[in-house]
Write an enzyme that holds these catalytic residues in place. Sequence first.
Site, PDB file in Angstrom:
ATOM      1  CG  HIS A 105      33.187 -14.666 -28.883  1.00  0.00           C
ATOM      2  ND1 HIS A 105      33.466 -13.325 -28.951  1.00  0.00           N
ATOM      3  CD2 HIS A 105      31.857 -14.785 -29.094  1.00  0.00           C
ATOM      4  CE1 HIS A 105      32.352 -12.657 -29.184  1.00  0.00           C
ATOM      5  NE2 HIS A 105      31.357 -13.532 -29.262  1.00  0.00           N
ATOM      6  CD  GLU A 122      38.176 -14.830 -31.050  1.00  0.00           C
ATOM      7  OE1 GLU A 122      38.241 -14.167 -32.103  1.00  0.00           O
ATOM      8  OE2 GLU A 122      37.097 -15.250 -30.575  1.00  0.00           O
ATOM      9  CB  CYS A 139      34.611  -9.119 -29.784  1.00  0.00           C
ATOM     10  SG  CYS A 139      34.651 -10.152 -28.299  1.00  0.00           S
ATOM     11  CB  CYS A 160      37.963 -12.208 -27.576  1.00  0.00           C
ATOM     12  SG  CYS A 160      36.515 -13.286 -27.502  1.00  0.00           S
TER      13      CYS A 160
END
Length: 133
Positions: free
Chosen positions: A63, A65, A91, A94
């Site tokens: 991801h 992040e 999410c 993260c």
Amino acid sequence: MVAKRATCLRRRVGAVLVKDKRILATGYNGAPSGLKHCIEIGCLRDKLKIPSGERHELCRGIHAEQNVLVQAALHGIGVRGSTLYATNQPCVICAKMLINAGIRQIVVAGGYPDKLARQFLKEAKVKVINLKR
């Protein structure tokens, strides 16, 4: 602009960490360095018909992040007290990483269907600003 570099077929996400009006690091979603990207070999999650927000471990990509935190660490940049600007709300995976990294504020351009992430961020007193509201 960072999200345009994403190589995910499902969602293009970018993340930028900022502190004291300076960009510390950027990240986008895509496969780890040296691995083939989904745009080259297809999306495993699509093939398995996995809905958005579920079974994150069944994905080639990291991801945005996560990537922004990894990039900061790779270059020895401290991120405690910084603000994350991201395409979407993080999410839960993260969110937990951002909490532990000391991120104090997250500004997002859109939501994401993860109630647990919102709950954790609220509990950790991480301010979340959604620009689409």
